[in-house]
Design a protein around this motif. Structure first.
Motif, PDB file in Angstrom:
ATOM      1  N   ALA A  97       4.529   8.573  -8.417  1.00 21.72           N
ATOM      2  CA  ALA A  97       3.273   8.766  -9.140  1.00 21.72           C
ATOM      3  C   ALA A  97       2.405   7.510  -9.057  1.00 21.72           C
ATOM      4  N   ASN A  98       2.819   6.584  -8.212  1.00 20.53           N
ATOM      5  CA  ASN A  98       2.054   5.336  -8.093  1.00 20.53           C
ATOM      6  C   ASN A  98       1.753   5.031  -6.631  1.00 20.53           C
ATOM      7  N   GLY A  99       1.546   6.086  -5.865  1.00 19.65           N
ATOM      8  CA  GLY A  99       1.130   5.931  -4.480  1.00 19.65           C
ATOM      9  C   GLY A  99       2.231   5.421  -3.554  1.00 19.65           C
ATOM     10  N   SER A 100       1.877   5.367  -2.271  1.00 26.74           N
ATOM     11  CA  SER A 100       2.804   4.752  -1.309  1.00 26.74           C
ATOM     12  C   SER A 100       3.022   3.296  -1.668  1.00 26.74           C
ATOM     13  N   THR A 101       2.057   2.711  -2.376  1.00 22.97           N
ATOM     14  CA  THR A 101       2.192   1.310  -2.790  1.00 22.97           C
ATOM     15  C   THR A 101       3.556   1.068  -3.428  1.00 22.97           C
ATOM     16  N   CYS A 102       3.920   1.904  -4.411  1.00 24.04           N
ATOM     17  CA  CYS A 102       5.203   1.651  -5.089  1.00 24.04           C
ATOM     18  C   CYS A 102       6.369   2.033  -4.188  1.00 24.04           C
ATOM     19  N   VAL A 124       0.422  -5.466   8.111  1.00 23.15           N
ATOM     20  CA  VAL A 124       0.908  -4.528   7.090  1.00 23.15           C
ATOM     21  C   VAL A 124      -0.148  -4.345   6.009  1.00 23.15           C
ATOM     22  N   HIS A 125      -0.015  -3.254   5.293  1.00 25.31           N
ATOM     23  CA  HIS A 125      -0.865  -3.013   4.123  1.00 25.31           C
ATOM     24  C   HIS A 125      -0.476  -3.995   3.021  1.00 25.31           C
ATOM     25  N   GLN A 126      -1.396  -4.242   2.122  1.00 24.50           N
ATOM     26  CA  GLN A 126      -1.113  -5.247   1.092  1.00 24.50           C
ATOM     27  C   GLN A 126       0.058  -4.860   0.195  1.00 24.50           C
ATOM     28  N   SER A 127       0.430  -3.583   0.148  1.00 26.45           N
ATOM     29  CA  SER A 127       1.605  -3.198  -0.650  1.00 26.45           C
ATOM     30  C   SER A 127       2.871  -3.883  -0.109  1.00 26.45           C
ATOM     31  N   ALA A 128       2.933  -4.107   1.202  1.00 26.22           N
ATOM     32  CA  ALA A 128       4.119  -4.775   1.766  1.00 26.22           C
ATOM     33  C   ALA A 128       4.125  -6.252   1.379  1.00 26.22           C
ATOM     34  N   VAL A 176       7.803  -1.011   9.700  1.00 27.05           N
ATOM     35  CA  VAL A 176       6.616  -0.818  10.537  1.00 27.05           C
ATOM     36  C   VAL A 176       5.637   0.123   9.847  1.00 27.05           C
ATOM     37  N   VAL A 177       4.362  -0.056  10.188  1.00 23.50           N
ATOM     38  CA  VAL A 177       3.316   0.829   9.694  1.00 23.50           C
ATOM     39  C   VAL A 177       2.987   1.779  10.831  1.00 23.50           C
ATOM     40  N   SER A 178       3.300   3.040  10.669  1.00 21.99           N
ATOM     41  CA  SER A 178       3.057   4.001  11.741  1.00 21.99           C
ATOM     42  C   SER A 178       2.827   5.377  11.120  1.00 21.99           C
ATOM     43  N   THR A 180      -1.090   3.731  12.139  1.00 25.96           N
ATOM     44  CA  THR A 180      -2.014   2.798  11.510  1.00 25.96           C
ATOM     45  C   THR A 180      -3.148   3.606  10.874  1.00 25.96           C
ATOM     46  N   TYR A 181      -4.044   2.909  10.235  1.00 26.84           N
ATOM     47  CA  TYR A 181      -5.212   3.560   9.634  1.00 26.84           C
ATOM     48  C   TYR A 181      -5.995   4.328  10.693  1.00 26.84           C
ATOM     49  N   TYR A 182      -5.875   3.877  11.950  1.00 26.70           N
ATOM     50  CA  TYR A 182      -6.645   4.509  13.029  1.00 26.70           C
ATOM     51  C   TYR A 182      -5.875   5.639  13.696  1.00 26.70           C
ATOM     52  N   GLU A 206       4.533   5.354   6.439  1.00 25.33           N
ATOM     53  CA  GLU A 206       3.852   6.470   7.082  1.00 25.33           C
ATOM     54  C   GLU A 206       2.828   7.051   6.097  1.00 25.33           C
ATOM     55  N   ALA A 207       2.162   6.130   5.389  1.00 27.01           N
ATOM     56  CA  ALA A 207       1.207   6.551   4.354  1.00 27.01           C
ATOM     57  C   ALA A 207       0.189   7.534   4.913  1.00 27.01           C
ATOM     58  N   HIS A 208      -0.200   7.321   6.181  1.00 25.93           N
ATOM     59  CA  HIS A 208      -1.257   8.164   6.761  1.00 25.93           C
ATOM     60  C   HIS A 208      -0.714   9.293   7.631  1.00 25.93           C
ATOM     61  N   GLY A 209       0.591   9.546   7.567  1.00 21.69           N
ATOM     62  CA  GLY A 209       1.159  10.542   8.491  1.00 21.69           C
ATOM     63  C   GLY A 209       1.952  11.642   7.815  1.00 21.69           C
ATOM     64  N   ILE A 234       1.054  11.558   0.135  1.00 18.05           N
ATOM     65  CA  ILE A 234       0.757  12.996   0.286  1.00 18.05           C
ATOM     66  C   ILE A 234      -0.707  13.237  -0.074  1.00 18.05           C
ATOM     67  N   HIS A 235      -1.259  12.339  -0.876  1.00 16.40           N
ATOM     68  CA  HIS A 235      -2.669  12.501  -1.270  1.00 16.40           C
ATOM     69  C   HIS A 235      -3.644  12.141  -0.150  1.00 16.40           C
ATOM     70  N   LYS A 236      -3.202  11.400   0.851  1.00 15.13           N
ATOM     71  CA  LYS A 236      -4.179  10.932   1.852  1.00 15.13           C
ATOM     72  C   LYS A 236      -4.531  12.013   2.862  1.00 15.13           C
ATOM     73  N   THR A 237      -3.519  12.703   3.388  1.00 10.28           N
ATOM     74  CA  THR A 237      -3.827  13.681   4.448  1.00 10.28           C
ATOM     75  C   THR A 237      -3.435  15.101   4.057  1.00 10.28           C
ATOM     76  N   PRO A 451      -9.876  -7.583   3.142  1.00  9.96           N
ATOM     77  CA  PRO A 451     -10.987  -6.630   3.201  1.00  9.96           C
ATOM     78  C   PRO A 451     -10.449  -5.229   2.899  1.00  9.96           C
ATOM     79  N   TYR A 452     -11.155  -4.471   2.038  1.00 11.51           N
ATOM     80  CA  TYR A 452     -10.644  -3.147   1.652  1.00 11.51           C
ATOM     81  C   TYR A 452     -11.729  -2.103   1.767  1.00 11.51           C
ATOM     82  N   PRO A 453     -11.424  -0.939   2.387  1.00  8.35           N
ATOM     83  CA  PRO A 453     -10.297  -0.743   3.255  1.00  8.35           C
ATOM     84  C   PRO A 453     -10.458  -1.594   4.530  1.00  8.35           C
ATOM     85  N   PRO A 454      -9.454  -1.710   5.351  1.00 14.21           N
ATOM     86  CA  PRO A 454      -8.189  -0.996   5.367  1.00 14.21           C
ATOM     87  C   PRO A 454      -7.097  -1.586   4.495  1.00 14.21           C
ATOM     88  N   GLY A 455      -7.330  -2.652   3.771  1.00 13.82           N
ATOM     89  CA  GLY A 455      -6.251  -3.182   2.946  1.00 13.82           C
ATOM     90  C   GLY A 455      -5.235  -3.988   3.737  1.00 13.82           C
TER      91      GLY A 455
HETATM   92  C1  LIG Z   1      -0.880   1.701   5.685  1.00 10.55           C
HETATM   93  C2  LIG Z   1      -0.912   1.916   4.202  1.00 10.55           C
HETATM   94  N1  LIG Z   1       0.216   1.799   3.488  1.00 10.55           N
HETATM   95  C3  LIG Z   1       0.247   1.983   2.163  1.00 10.55           C
HETATM   96  C4  LIG Z   1      -0.895   2.294   1.476  1.00 10.55           C
HETATM   97  C5  LIG Z   1      -0.832   2.479  -0.004  1.00 10.55           C
HETATM   98  O1  LIG Z   1      -0.958   3.838  -0.278  1.00 10.55           O
HETATM   99  P1  LIG Z   1      -1.361   4.406  -1.716  1.00 10.55           P
HETATM  100  O2  LIG Z   1      -2.839   4.342  -1.794  1.00 10.55           O
HETATM  101  O3  LIG Z   1      -0.831   5.808  -1.678  1.00 10.55           O
HETATM  102  O4  LIG Z   1      -0.694   3.569  -2.733  1.00 10.55           O
HETATM  103  C6  LIG Z   1      -2.109   2.428   2.161  1.00 10.55           C
HETATM  104  C7  LIG Z   1      -3.350   2.737   1.440  1.00 10.55           C
HETATM  105  O5  LIG Z   1      -4.431   2.679   1.939  1.00 10.55           O
HETATM  106  C8  LIG Z   1      -2.125   2.229   3.567  1.00 10.55           C
HETATM  107  O6  LIG Z   1      -3.253   2.322   4.271  1.00 10.55           O
END
Ligand SMILES: Cc1ncc(COP(=O)(O)O)c(C=O)c1O
Length: 499
Positions: A97-102, A124-128, A176-178, A180-182, A206-209, A234-237, A451-455
């Motif tokens: 309930a706290n995004g891929s971040t958690c 990596v995304h700032q969550s990492a 790995v981030v796979s 990517t935002y792109y 795999e936040a975007h996949g 699951i909220h992104k795509t 810079p946000y996005p892409p974070g």
């Molecule tokens: C690559 C990547 N990982 C993780 C996250 C974090 O996802 P969430 O917004 O679901 O917490 C994002 C958010 O933009 C992201 O782009």
């Protein structure tokens, strides 16, 4: 798994146990003496209920006995998570309930102890990075492939990961981030194999996949490629509510008890049931109609690509033009357009598209814009997108266009990781002082600057601040972008570790 999803739908997948139970509870008459204070909407502010109606607030319930508990599930949440695991191809799934971040934070906390190494790309995304600060893990950064023609960092190559593992065989995880935002997908299967040869678990952001498992023309999902932990927004795509995500696990390289303890560190003790029910609904939707919905999204994206290609001022990021080893695959529903031929920065094009045409991109950059096409888009959306770009290219095209390369003299090169002796955690907890930005060069950053996005952070706590990093960040601000994560988002000052 993907064929299974397409050809043999488990009839149980048509149910949504958590959502159905929540609906039952919301419809039942009750005298509520529990949280939330609005008591099933009875006390909700009328400016909210006049707008949204009552139903949403009647369903905003806490952990009633019938509704199970996210942190000790043995009822409808457990059932909903088991259905999600089957639909997405995992052995076990946790709702977030706290995004891929958690999810990313918990995955690192579950695999690395303070002082232990983790191999991960610099983009990596700032969550990492938050995960490194929380866990005390020591990053071994590998450089992703940088595509100068697009000013975009792609995935990581197998060679880069292999070299890092050979140098640091004691690493406790590879992340790995796979994609990517792109939408660029790394060679996850080969990376998993090499990591597993050293008995190192592979964690995939795999936040975007989240949609990959449901159509064979999409890149293969990280779970199908052997990843041990996969985190998906699951909220992104897909169709879950913002912030709703999932963490999937397979195999025996992950200590699941520690993962559960880690998840409870990084989530609210009052998870929102509307978010959780939206995960159940999104899973039910994909398990029963996923193939058709992805077919539709792919067709829309292909049409958009084809029509946008007819506009000579635009260039599209596609699989044929970017043959670097980390570019294993591309998600065609992600459309990245270089707008420098219009004489505009990505930020300026974004503003025009949004304000003048009501066409809103996911991600503006200095040179380009990225659009997400998903199951929620329609033919009319694509018409509007294409027509807006036609008008930008003809009627609104600025006169006296500068040469694109003079607009963007030194695009962002992924900064060589100039880590000091301090880990992100040590730098984060060090005594810090705020200094004018010009005085910060060659000092150690105490904060994350992103810079946000892409974070994707340009500066990490513990990293030496370079003139190049500052120049890039100032360029982002000047072009209309936002810099987040740091105390002073105007960037007049930066926090440095006290010398
Ligand atoms: C690559 C990547 N990982 C993780 C996250 C974090 O996802 P969430 O917004 O679901 O917490 C994002 C958010 O933009 C992201 O782009």
């Amino acid at each position: 798994m993907r064929d299974e999803v397409r050809h043999a739908i488990d009839p149980y997948q048509a149910s949504a146990p958590l959502l159905e139970r929540l609906k039952g509870c919301a419809e039942r008459s009750a005298a509520a003496f529990h949280t939330p204070g609005h008591k099933r909407g009875q006390g909700i502010s009328s400016i909210l209920s006049d707008w949204l109606g009552q139903a949403v607030f009647q369903a905003d319930l806490p952990e009633l006995p019938e509704l199970d508990n996210l942190f000790a599930p043995d009822g409808v949440i457990q059932q909903a998570q088991a259905l999600a695991a089957a639909a997405f191809g995992a052995e076990q799934t946790w709702f977030l309930a706290n995004g891929s971040t958690c999810g990313v934070e918990a995955a690192v906390l579950a695999t690395c102890q303070p002082g232990e190494k983790i191999i991960l790309p610099r983009n990596v995304h700032q969550s990492a990075i938050a995960a490194l600060i929380l866990s005390g893990a020591v990053p071994v950064f590998v450089q992703p492939d940088y595509d100068a023609s697009w000013d975009v960092a792609h995935g990581v190559s197998l060679d880069a990961i292999e070299a890092a593992i050979e140098q640091h065989p004691d690493a406790k995880a590879v992340l790995v981030v796979s994609p990517t935002y792109y939408g660029v997908v790394s060679p996850v299967q080969s990376i998993a194999e090499i990591a597993h040869q050293h008995n190192i678990p592979l964690l995939v952001d795999e936040a975007h996949g989240a949609h990959f498992a449901f159509h064979p023309e999409l890149p293969p999902s990280a779970l199908s490629q052997g990843a041990d932990v996969v985190v998906q927004s699951i909220h992104k795509t897909l169709s879950a509510l913002t912030q709703a995500a999932m963490l999937h696990v397979q195999g025996d390289r992950i200590d699941r008890d520690r993962l559960i303890r880690s998840l409870s560190l990084v989530q609210s003790t009052s998870p929102n049931y509307l978010l959780l029910a939206s995960l159940d609904a999104a899973r039910q939707q994909m398990a029963t109609q996923g193939y058709a919905l992805m077919e539709q999204a792919l067709n829309l994206a292909k049409r958009a690509r084809q029509e946008l290609r007819q506009i000579p001022e635009l260039a599209l990021l596609d699989d044929r033009s970017n043959q670097v080893s980390s570019f294993a695959d591309l998600d065609l529903t992600r459309i990245t357009i270089d707008v420098t031929g219009l004489g505009l920065t990505g930020f300026a094009a974004d503003e025009q598209l949004h304000e003048t045409f009501g066409v809103t991109a996911e991600l503006p950059g200095l040179r380009h814009l990225t659009f997400i096409v998903s199951l929620g888009n329609t033919e009319a959306d694509i018409d509007r997108l294409v027509s807006a770009f036609h008008q930008l290219a003809t009627e609104l095209k600025p006169q006296n266009q500068p040469e694109p390369n003079s607009l963007y003299p030194s695009a962002f090169r992924l900064l060589p990781s100039a880590l000091s002796l301090l880990t992100p955690r040590q730098a984060f907890f060090s005594a810090a002082v705020s200094v004018p930005i010009a005085h910060a060069i060659d000092h150690i950053s105490a904060e994350l600057v992103c810079p946000y996005p892409p974070g994707i952070p340009v500066l990490l706590p513990g990293e030496v601040i370079t003139a190049e990093a500052i120049e890039y960040l100032q360029k982002v601000l000047a072009a209309g972008g936002i810099v987040a994560g740091c105390t002073d988002s105007t960037l007049n000052t930066l926090s440095i570790v006290k010398g």
